[in-house]
Write a protein that holds these residues in place. Structure first.
Motif, mmCIF file in Angstrom:
data_model
loop_
_atom_site.group_PDB
_atom_site.id
_atom_site.type_symbol
_atom_site.label_atom_id
_atom_site.label_comp_id
_atom_site.label_asym_id
_atom_site.label_seq_id
_atom_site.Cartn_x
_atom_site.Cartn_y
_atom_site.Cartn_z
ATOM 1 N N ARG A 105 5.865 -4.920 7.176
ATOM 2 C CA ARG A 105 5.517 -3.504 7.002
ATOM 3 C C ARG A 105 4.212 -3.220 7.735
ATOM 4 O O ARG A 105 3.180 -3.831 7.447
ATOM 5 C CB ARG A 105 5.383 -3.148 5.530
ATOM 6 C CG ARG A 105 4.870 -1.728 5.301
ATOM 7 C CD ARG A 105 4.966 -1.297 3.862
ATOM 8 N NE ARG A 105 6.353 -1.068 3.477
ATOM 9 C CZ ARG A 105 6.711 -0.490 2.332
ATOM 10 N NH1 ARG A 105 5.789 -0.095 1.475
ATOM 11 N NH2 ARG A 105 7.983 -0.308 2.044
ATOM 12 N N SER B 100 3.867 4.178 7.132
ATOM 13 C CA SER B 100 4.334 2.789 7.188
ATOM 14 C C SER B 100 5.739 2.720 7.751
ATOM 15 O O SER B 100 6.563 3.605 7.508
ATOM 16 C CB SER B 100 4.304 2.159 5.790
ATOM 17 O OG SER B 100 2.987 2.032 5.328
ATOM 18 N N THR C 284 -1.667 8.080 6.341
ATOM 19 C CA THR C 284 -1.200 6.725 6.635
ATOM 20 C C THR C 284 0.320 6.727 6.578
ATOM 21 O O THR C 284 0.917 7.258 5.640
ATOM 22 C CB THR C 284 -1.753 5.702 5.632
ATOM 23 O OG1 THR C 284 -1.374 6.074 4.310
ATOM 24 C CG2 THR C 284 -3.267 5.607 5.724
ATOM 25 N N ARG D 156 0.824 -1.198 0.000
ATOM 26 C CA ARG D 156 0.000 0.000 0.000
ATOM 27 C C ARG D 156 0.858 1.249 0.000
ATOM 28 O O ARG D 156 1.931 1.277 0.583
ATOM 29 C CB ARG D 156 -0.918 0.024 1.244
ATOM 30 C CG ARG D 156 -1.917 -1.135 1.279
ATOM 31 C CD ARG D 156 -2.872 -0.903 2.425
ATOM 32 N NE ARG D 156 -3.904 -1.929 2.464
ATOM 33 C CZ ARG D 156 -4.961 -1.872 3.273
ATOM 34 N NH1 ARG D 156 -5.110 -0.846 4.087
ATOM 35 N NH2 ARG D 156 -5.853 -2.838 3.247
ATOM 36 N N THR E 14 1.782 5.033 1.151
ATOM 37 C CA THR E 14 1.656 5.729 2.422
ATOM 38 C C THR E 14 1.870 7.212 2.208
ATOM 39 O O THR E 14 2.399 7.660 1.197
ATOM 40 C CB THR E 14 2.694 5.202 3.426
ATOM 41 O OG1 THR E 14 3.997 5.456 2.901
ATOM 42 C CG2 THR E 14 2.533 3.704 3.639
ATOM 43 N N THR F 295 1.371 -0.429 8.771
ATOM 44 C CA THR F 295 0.766 0.837 8.349
ATOM 45 C C THR F 295 -0.198 1.305 9.423
ATOM 46 O O THR F 295 -1.078 0.557 9.855
ATOM 47 C CB THR F 295 0.016 0.657 7.011
ATOM 48 O OG1 THR F 295 0.918 0.163 6.031
ATOM 49 C CG2 THR F 295 -0.555 1.982 6.535
#
Length: 384
Positions: A138, A151, A149, A6, A8, A140
């Motif tokens: 990882r 991470s 967000t 994802r 960040t 988040t």
């Protein structure tokens, strides 16, 4: 199930809130609307609070165990991941994913209380030969309004070694010279030719002590001898990119087949207690042979220089050269080693459309599409 990482940072909602807040503040002060300016200031404060919330760094302990950490291509391998919340005050409510190869595995960390841990077990992809990196974890963390967000990574990286497939070879070359006690002399020190000196250890026979060297060194030195009649197999893997020109999705099937053939020969030699050595065209191989074959990749190499080195050193009595479609034109040069080596065999892997190769100058040629076909043809060779 593997997923992608994802992104960040400030989310789309957070970016929109910043733009809207700045606009409201500018309009409020420009045209004298304090309510609009207050609303814009509230938006900015919300974003600042979101950043502060996301910046909290949980204390997590990460442990990985691969079972097993070395497998053959296609065999199952699993990774057990244990995540412990080492914080004393706050529970962790996070979104986490563990990197596995080129993807990510979701790891649930919902309401992970202080001192507690959670365990996730998942399969490691083994469809391709190579070293599969697993990790780091990882984590988040985002704010409740989903404005920001952030991470962070936890733990190190574990590796799972995916070895080439090994096909059973029933026939093993015994060389031209036979051992005096049969095909193989199992006496570790040998009985014929002096090889080297080493320090004395308890259990060595005193008749093997070299007294002159012991007097010079100041401690007992023992002669190690080598049985020169013991057959030795030399495997030369052609890892040149020009030898394996057909590459699809980053994989040259002819090179994969050559690696499988090399692994099968090494395994057969070890099973029969025969000395075997593995060499690459591009470099000198060091380490466990199956690990070397796992890490092997296509690169540039000088075959002529390698053949000169193998001719001058004479590493054994049976030479096996494994190459791909691009190495067809080099078989003549390899056959030139027929003098120093009693038996020379060439494996031409992955050349499905090529014309049959004639065995000239005492060169044995196995033309096979893949590793399994090579193993079947190997057992049919009568030139050992």
């Amino acid at each position: 199930m593997l997923r992608r990482w994802r992104r960040t940072g400030v989310t789309g909602r957070g970016a929109g809130l910043v733009v809207a807040g700045a606009g409201l503040i500018a309009v409020g002060f420009r045209y004298g609307y304090p309510d609009l300016a207050l609303l814009g200031a509230a938006a900015v404060v919300a974003l600042v609070c979101a950043v502060g919330f996301a910046l909290w760094r949980p204390r997590l302990g990460v442990e990985r165990v691969a079972d097993p950490d070395r497998v053959a291509r296609g065999e199952p391998a699993r990774m057990t991941l244990t995540v412990r919340n080492t914080s004393r005050m706050r529970a962790a409510n996070l979104v986490a994913s563990d990197r596995c190869g080129g993807g990510a595995v979701p790891v649930p960390l919902l309401r992970l209380r202080p001192g507690r841990d959670t365990t996730v077990d998942y399969a490691v992809p083994t469809s391709r030969r190579g070293v599969v990196p697993v990790g780091p974890l990882r984590v988040t963390r985002g704010d409740p309004l989903a404005l920001v967000t952030l991470s962070r990574t936890y733990g190190g990286i574990a590796h799972v070694w995916v070895h080439p497939r090994i096909h059973l070879l029933r026939a093993v070359p015994a060389g031209m010279a036979r051992s005096l006690d049969g095909r193989i002399d199992k006496v570790p020190q040998g009985t014929i030719t002096f090889d080297t000196l080493r320090e004395y250890v308890i259990g060595d026979e005193m008749r093997r002590v070299h007294w002159r060297s012991s007097a010079k060194v100041g401690e007992l030195m023992v002669r190690e001898q080598l049985d020169t009649s013991e057959p030795a197999i030399v495997v030369l893997l052609d890892d040149r990119a020009v030898a394996h020109p057909e590459v699809r999705d980053g994989v040259a099937e002819s090179f994969e087949a050559a690696c499988e053939a090399a692994a099968s020969i090494v395994a057969a030699a070890v099973r029969e207690d025969l000395p075997v050595s593995l060499h690459l065209v591009s470099e000198v191989a060091t380490g466990a042979y199956l690990d070397v074959l796992t890490e092997a990749t296509l690169r540039a190499g000088d075959l002529a220089a390698t053949l000169r080195r193998m001719r001058s050193r004479r590493l054994g009595d049976t030479l096996i050269f494994l190459t791909g479609p691009g190495g067809r034109g080099d078989l003549g040069a390899v056959s030139g080693l027929r003098g120093p080596y009693a038996v020379v065999l060439a494996g031409l892997l992955g050349d499905r459309d090529g014309a049959p190769v004639s065995a000239g100058d005492g060169l044995i040629v196995i033309d096979a599409a893949d590793g399994a076909e090579f193993a079947a043809a190997w057992d049919g060779v009568r030139g050992w």
